[in-house]
Design an enzyme around this catalytic site. Structure first.
Site, PDB file in Angstrom:
ATOM      1  N   GLU A  84       0.787  -1.266  -0.209  1.00 46.17           N
ATOM      2  CA  GLU A  84       0.135   0.208   0.072  1.00 46.17           C
ATOM      3  C   GLU A  84       0.922   0.897  -0.267  1.00 46.17           C
ATOM      4  O   GLU A  84       1.083   1.980   0.814  1.00 46.17           O
ATOM      5  CB  GLU A  84      -1.341   0.158   1.271  1.00 46.17           C
ATOM      6  CG  GLU A  84      -2.035  -1.108   1.297  1.00 46.17           C
ATOM      7  CD  GLU A  84      -2.979  -1.621   0.163  1.00 46.17           C
ATOM      8  OE1 GLU A  84      -2.992  -0.204  -0.945  1.00 46.17           O
ATOM      9  OE2 GLU A  84      -3.254  -2.205   0.107  1.00 46.17           O
ATOM     10  N   GLN A  86       1.217   3.842  -1.911  1.00 47.10           N
ATOM     11  CA  GLN A  86       0.339   5.226  -2.660  1.00 47.10           C
ATOM     12  C   GLN A  86       0.309   5.662  -0.895  1.00 47.10           C
ATOM     13  O   GLN A  86       0.235   6.467  -1.831  1.00 47.10           O
ATOM     14  CB  GLN A  86      -0.544   4.241  -3.652  1.00 47.10           C
ATOM     15  CG  GLN A  86      -2.201   4.136  -2.844  1.00 47.10           C
ATOM     16  CD  GLN A  86      -1.897   2.565  -2.563  1.00 47.10           C
ATOM     17  OE1 GLN A  86      -1.216   1.871  -2.773  1.00 47.10           O
ATOM     18  NE2 GLN A  86      -3.109   1.825  -2.166  1.00 47.10           N
ATOM     19  N   CYS A 141      -9.241  -5.907 -17.538  1.00 52.00           N
ATOM     20  CA  CYS A 141     -10.934  -5.412 -17.335  1.00 52.00           C
ATOM     21  C   CYS A 141     -11.316  -6.342 -16.354  1.00 52.00           C
ATOM     22  O   CYS A 141     -11.486  -7.112 -17.329  1.00 52.00           O
ATOM     23  CB  CYS A 141     -10.901  -4.076 -18.992  1.00 52.00           C
ATOM     24  SG  CYS A 141     -12.000  -3.283 -18.916  1.00 52.00           S
ATOM     25  N   CYS A 144     -14.150  -6.291 -19.871  1.00 55.51           N
ATOM     26  CA  CYS A 144     -13.184  -7.062 -21.354  1.00 55.51           C
ATOM     27  C   CYS A 144     -12.115  -8.066 -21.387  1.00 55.51           C
ATOM     28  O   CYS A 144     -11.812  -7.676 -20.340  1.00 55.51           O
ATOM     29  CB  CYS A 144     -13.285  -5.928 -22.619  1.00 55.51           C
ATOM     30  SG  CYS A 144     -11.633  -4.173 -22.027  1.00 55.51           S
ATOM     31  N   ILE A 166      -8.940   8.906  -1.147  1.00 61.95           N
ATOM     32  CA  ILE A 166      -8.866   8.332  -0.467  1.00 61.95           C
ATOM     33  C   ILE A 166     -10.667   7.600  -0.085  1.00 61.95           C
ATOM     34  O   ILE A 166     -10.384   7.724   1.665  1.00 61.95           O
ATOM     35  CB  ILE A 166      -7.728   8.096   0.834  1.00 61.95           C
ATOM     36  CG1 ILE A 166      -6.342   8.187  -0.074  1.00 61.95           C
ATOM     37  CG2 ILE A 166      -8.104   6.701   1.388  1.00 61.95           C
ATOM     38  CD1 ILE A 166      -5.225   8.650   0.618  1.00 61.95           C
TER      39      ILE A 166
END
Length: 192
Positions: A84, A86, A141, A144, A166
């Site tokens: 995590e 980020q 995805c 798709c 967040i």
């Protein structure tokens, strides 16, 4: 010579299972690894790295009070793994850089590149700017068969494109999507 790695992927791309796999590989060889995770991600309890397939491991919580440099000096690990990533801030990424450059300890940080609106997170921005190696963890995805590069936030199964950057959640809140499907869902939402 140690390096700083940033391995990013969308939600549901297998980042946490990869963290756990790498930690296991080090430990199986009798090497010491420090496993870190952000205090922000509390989906499964603070201080836990948990994969969607059920594997989990306790981790050291990264918050504003943790001195990761001091921790690395005291523990002398063979590697530091960060889940995590980020959610890290610039100062915390700077600490990871010091650990790599001054203590010669490799650091592998895993996280999202961008939020559900396509905006970079602070930690991801700093890691992209400073990492020796940047690698994408790929998935497909939700709608798709193209490569997913974006995270789409959903509420009650419907895409939403507004809100705080967040919001902690898993499959109930986010799906990985390609840029085309993201744009299509955004366009459909705006035309309603």
């Amino acid at each position: 010579m140690a390096k700083l790695y940033f391995r990013y992927g969308t939600m549901n791309s297998g980042k946490s299972i990869e963290v756990l796999r790498v930690a296991h590989n080090y430990e199986e060889q009798g090497k010491k690894v420090l496993l870190l995770t952000s205090v922000v991600d509390d989906r499964f309890g603070v201080g836990k790295v948990v994969s969607r397939i059920g594997m989990q491991k306790n981790a050291i919580v990264v918050d504003d009070t943790l001195d990761m440099i001091e921790l690395a000096q005291v523990e002398s690990p063979n590697c530091i793994l960060v889940d995590e990533a980020q959610f890290l801030n610039k100062k915390q990424v700077a600490q990871l850089i010091t650990i790599v450059d001054d203590l010669n300890i490799p650091v592998i940080a895993y996280g999202l590149r961008a939020d559900f609106m396509g905006q970079l997170f602070e930690g991801s921005t700093a890691l992209i700017a400073a990492a020796d190696t940047i690698e994408e963890i790929k998935t497909v995805c939700w709608y798709c068969d193209k490569k997913a590069i974006m995270n789409m936030r959903c509420k009650d199964g419907e895409p939403i494109f507004h809100g705080e950057q967040i919001q902690i959640g898993g499959n109930e809140s986010y799906v990985p999507v390609c840029r085309k499907c993201y744009a299509s869902k955004l366009k459909a939402t705006l035309s309603v």
